[in-house]
Motif scaffolding. Structure first.
Motif, mmCIF file in Angstrom:
data_model
loop_
_atom_site.group_PDB
_atom_site.id
_atom_site.type_symbol
_atom_site.label_atom_id
_atom_site.label_comp_id
_atom_site.label_asym_id
_atom_site.label_seq_id
_atom_site.Cartn_x
_atom_site.Cartn_y
_atom_site.Cartn_z
ATOM 1 N N THR A 128 9.211 8.920 8.416
ATOM 2 C CA THR A 128 8.515 7.548 9.070
ATOM 3 C C THR A 128 8.942 6.806 7.844
ATOM 4 N N ARG A 168 5.318 2.578 5.216
ATOM 5 C CA ARG A 168 3.704 2.933 4.927
ATOM 6 C C ARG A 168 3.063 1.957 6.117
ATOM 7 N N ASP A 197 0.514 5.119 7.329
ATOM 8 C CA ASP A 197 -0.200 5.877 6.515
ATOM 9 C C ASP A 197 -1.477 5.738 7.356
ATOM 10 N N PRO A 213 -2.710 9.188 10.003
ATOM 11 C CA PRO A 213 -2.622 10.189 9.346
ATOM 12 C C PRO A 213 -1.988 11.572 10.517
#
Length: 169
Positions: free
Chosen positions: A18, A21, A24, A27
């Motif tokens: 990944t 960000r 995020d 998940p």
């Protein structure tokens, strides 16, 4: 070159990285990608290789799309099949799949799709490109889309092509 189907596929190594960000917010993305690749590999010949997936953003995929395809805009998924050359004793790399968060999310909003379902479909689509499938002609597209639908069904996910406009039928 037509890809070969086989009854049982060898284990496939799946490397997921990944880079943004933004991921995020999802998940279960890596798990979804892993399950999609595993389902596709279980139906198709993978010769026990490895595949790398990069979950990134529109900026990175735009640069790759411009540099490798001459198209200066972001896209949802890119596939880079590996060459058949590898050092002795190393697993055969099938190649790399790159998926952009913002484009995927935008498509979900525009098409009323569930994010993880669309992610699974794009992953399957990218994997099929790695092993030789394409959609340059109508016949190729029909074959590839049919496989995508079968793999999505194996994942117990909706057929990504069932919501097509049937007005032309």
């Amino acid at each position: 070159m037509k890809p070969v189907l086989q009854q049982r596929a060898s284990p496939l190594q799946i490397d997921i990285q990944t880079q943004s960000r933004l991921w995020d917010a999802q998940p279960l993305a890596a798990q979804t990608v892993r399950e999609a690749i595993s389902a596709a590999a279980s139906m198709l010949s993978t010769a026990g290789g490895e595949v790398s997936i990069l979950l990134t953003n529109d900026s990175v995929i735009r640069d790759l799309n411009r540099d490798w395809r001459g198209i200066d805009k972001p896209t949802n998924v890119l596939s880079f099949p590996a060459s058949d050359l590898r050092p002795a004793g190393e697993a055969r790399s099938l190649g790399d799949i790159i998926i952009a968060f913002e484009t995927l999310e935008r498509e979900c909003d525009d098409e009323n799709r569930i994010f993880l379902h669309h992610l699974a479909h794009l992953t399957v689509h990218g994997f099929l490109h790695l092993i030789g499938y394409d959609h340059q002609t109508d016949v190729q597209a029909e074959e590839m889309e049919g496989l995508e639908s079968k793999i999505m069904k194996r994942l117990d996910l909706p057929d990504p092509y069932s919501a097509r406009d049937l007005g032309d039928a």
